[in-house]
Enzyme design. Structure first.
Site, PDB file in Angstrom:
ATOM      1  N   LEU A   1      -7.669 -15.498 -30.417  1.00 46.82           N
ATOM      2  CA  LEU A   1      -7.474 -16.592 -29.477  1.00 46.82           C
ATOM      3  C   LEU A   1      -8.729 -16.828 -28.641  1.00 46.82           C
ATOM      4  O   LEU A   1      -9.206 -17.952 -28.520  1.00 46.82           O
ATOM      5  CB  LEU A   1      -6.281 -16.278 -28.561  1.00 46.82           C
TER       6      LEU A   1
ATOM      7  N   ALA B   1     -14.055 -19.482 -23.534  1.00 45.13           N
ATOM      8  CA  ALA B   1     -12.627 -19.800 -23.409  1.00 45.13           C
ATOM      9  C   ALA B   1     -11.860 -18.486 -23.399  1.00 45.13           C
ATOM     10  O   ALA B   1     -11.237 -18.096 -24.392  1.00 45.13           O
ATOM     11  CB  ALA B   1     -12.167 -20.698 -24.551  1.00 45.13           C
ATOM     12  N   GLY B   2     -11.952 -17.795 -22.258  1.00 45.04           N
ATOM     13  CA  GLY B   2     -11.227 -16.547 -22.095  1.00 45.04           C
ATOM     14  C   GLY B   2      -9.898 -16.817 -21.412  1.00 45.04           C
ATOM     15  O   GLY B   2      -8.883 -17.078 -22.054  1.00 45.04           O
TER      16      GLY B   2
ATOM     17  N   TRP C   1     -14.236 -11.143 -28.741  1.00 44.60           N
ATOM     18  CA  TRP C   1     -13.446 -10.045 -28.162  1.00 44.60           C
ATOM     19  C   TRP C   1     -12.195  -9.750 -28.999  1.00 44.60           C
ATOM     20  O   TRP C   1     -11.132  -9.447 -28.452  1.00 44.60           O
ATOM     21  CB  TRP C   1     -13.019 -10.362 -26.726  1.00 44.60           C
TER      22      TRP C   1
ATOM     23  N   THR D   1      -9.837  -7.642 -31.047  1.00 44.56           N
ATOM     24  CA  THR D   1      -9.541  -6.227 -31.226  1.00 44.56           C
ATOM     25  C   THR D   1      -9.244  -5.911 -32.689  1.00 44.56           C
ATOM     26  O   THR D   1      -8.493  -6.626 -33.354  1.00 44.56           O
ATOM     27  CB  THR D   1      -8.340  -5.823 -30.361  1.00 44.56           C
TER      28      THR D   1
ATOM     29  N   ARG E   1      -7.420  26.180 -11.525  1.00 43.79           N
ATOM     30  CA  ARG E   1      -8.676  26.246 -10.779  1.00 43.79           C
ATOM     31  C   ARG E   1      -8.472  26.920  -9.423  1.00 43.79           C
ATOM     32  O   ARG E   1      -7.549  26.560  -8.686  1.00 43.79           O
ATOM     33  CB  ARG E   1      -9.211  24.832 -10.574  1.00 43.79           C
TER      34      ARG E   1
ATOM     35  N   GLN F   1     -11.312  12.799  -9.766  1.00 43.10           N
ATOM     36  CA  GLN F   1     -11.586  13.396  -8.462  1.00 43.10           C
ATOM     37  C   GLN F   1     -10.972  14.791  -8.354  1.00 43.10           C
ATOM     38  O   GLN F   1     -11.599  15.720  -7.810  1.00 43.10           O
ATOM     39  CB  GLN F   1     -11.035  12.498  -7.349  1.00 43.10           C
TER      40      GLN F   1
ATOM     41  N   GLU G   1      -5.629  -9.270 -22.681  1.00 46.68           N
ATOM     42  CA  GLU G   1      -4.348  -9.995 -22.709  1.00 46.68           C
ATOM     43  C   GLU G   1      -4.064 -10.678 -21.369  1.00 46.68           C
ATOM     44  O   GLU G   1      -2.926 -10.758 -20.920  1.00 46.68           O
ATOM     45  CB  GLU G   1      -3.206  -9.070 -23.127  1.00 46.68           C
TER      46      GLU G   1
ATOM     47  N   THR H   1      -6.457 -11.290 -17.632  1.00 44.09           N
ATOM     48  CA  THR H   1      -6.871 -10.467 -16.501  1.00 44.09           C
ATOM     49  C   THR H   1      -5.743 -10.366 -15.480  1.00 44.09           C
ATOM     50  O   THR H   1      -4.824 -11.190 -15.451  1.00 44.09           O
ATOM     51  CB  THR H   1      -8.095 -11.073 -15.799  1.00 44.09           C
TER      52      THR H   1
END
Length: 383
Positions: free
Chosen positions: A127, A132-133, A158, A160, A271, A340, A367, A369
């Site tokens: 698509l 044209a995102g 882009w 996949t 740890r 972290q 798919e 943003t």
């Protein structure tokens, strides 16, 4: 009065256990190498096909398993827990073939869905374009009618698993002078069609084992019987597809986050600092608690959205957008916190959390943003 709290059915729980065992045995052991070498996860592909987990969404009448939307989310979640790149195998097979399930003729379904269900072929979704995102209606790819055939020209970006998949659902403008949003049509393009080629693999931050490439269409001539839906209905079908499939990205995000939380929890229990396990410090316990609470909220939202997808509820657009955006934002935070919690070790490739953090980022982008998801959610509320 009795009230049964929401829980997975026995069948869903059995499915989760089966996929989890397969992932631990066949997929997770290869995840670090897949990432390091940016190589397609062939071992995972073979294992998923052998277990009928690669395209479980295909209905039984097309030789598929006929798994419901929640079951598909469970598969993707469990695979992503071990390897995000591998989880795109079932996710993209659903994305690429969902337009056929929603809008194709019986002839097209019978031609393309059984090979997918049998594991003989894979499907991708074409698509997006460079310009044209989010604004998909601005696509430049054209399909020009020539008798009983169509000639496709353009570049899809882009994409996949491009180059790996055998079939591609391609959206193209069929009426350049027509009304915006109602002038595109969907087609099935085959990898071996004359004029189809692929760009170089993108060099990406994460999901490196899943190739992302351009699909180049140079005078690709295909018969009209490969059209998906009516002429001009392409974007309508595309948007309906995304209502269903963006939930799978939420499931992928949940799986990535769960994998990171698992690693972090085990690490802080082992740890030792200042003479005791890091897990004994209240600040660490609060971090873990917040991670787990956020993750469970995201998981439940994804499962509810999956149920709505199965029923095709009227509020699916809102819940699909909400599940995808919330789960992916949650995954990004949890994976960052996991790094972290491991301290310096978390920043190295000796542990998988740095890979999971990199993989999580794309779930906020592809798919649609998360900014677009909020537009979808808001428009659903305001309609």
């Amino acid at each position: 009065m009795t009230f049964d709290l929401f829980r997975l059915s026995d069948d869903h729980q059995d499915l989760r256990a089966a996929v989890r065992d397969l992932v631990a045995d066949k997929i997770t052991p290869h995840a670090a190498e897949v990432d390091a070498t940016a190589s397609y996860p062939r071992e995972a592909h073979a294992a998923l096909v052998a277990g009928d987990f690669h395209a479980a969404h295909v209905p039984e009448e097309y030789e598929g398993v006929g798994a419901d939307a929640l079951a598909v989310c469970l598969i993707i979640e469990e695979v992503a827990r071990g390897c995000a790149s591998s989880s795109l195998i079932p996710a993209v097979n659903k994305l690429g073939s969902m337009p056929l399930i929603l809008g194709a003729s019986e002839e097209v379904k019978q031609r393309y869905l059984p090979p997918l269900a049998r594991g003989e072929a894979a499907f991708s979704y074409a698509l997006s374009e460079r310009e044209a995102g989010s604004d998909t209606a601005s696509m430049r790819t054209r399909a020009t009618r020539d008798g009983d055939e169509w000639v496709l020209n353009g570049v899809k970006a882009w994409i996949t698993n491009a180059g790996v998949s055998d079939y591609y659902t391609v959206l193209a403008i069929t009426d350049p002078d027509g009304r915006r949003g109602a002038n595109a049509t969907a087609f099935v393009v085959e990898k071996n069609d004359v004029g189809v080629s692929f760009g170089a693999p993108e060099r990406k931050l994460g999901i490196k084992g899943s190739p992302t490439r351009e699909v180049l269409l140079d005078n690709v001539r295909i018969p009209d019987d490969r059209r998906v839906g009516d002429v001009g209905e392409g974007l309508k079908i595309a948007l309906r597809t995304l209502d269903h499939t963006r939930i799978t990205i939420g499931a992928q995000a949940v799986g990535i986050a769960q994998g990171a939380l698992d690693v972090a929890t085990e690490y802080v229990k082992e740890r030792k600092q200042f003479g005791k396990a890091v897990a004994e410090f209240q600040a660490i316990q609060f971090m873990l608690a917040d991670m787990a609470i956020s993750l469970e909220a995201a998981r439940q939202l994804v499962y509810v959205a999956a149920a709505k997808s199965e029923r095709n509820d009227e509020d699916l657009s809102f819940f699909g957008a909400a599940a995808k955006s919330h789960a992916s934002d949650t995954a990004m935070k949890i994976t960052t916190d996991a790094v972290q919690l491991l301290g310096g070790a978390g920043y190295t490739q000796d542990f998988p959390v740095e890979r999971m953090m990199r993989d999580a980022k794309i779930t906020q982008i592809y798919e649609g943003t998360n900014q677009i998801q909020r537009l979808v959610a808001a428009r659903s509320l305001l309609r």
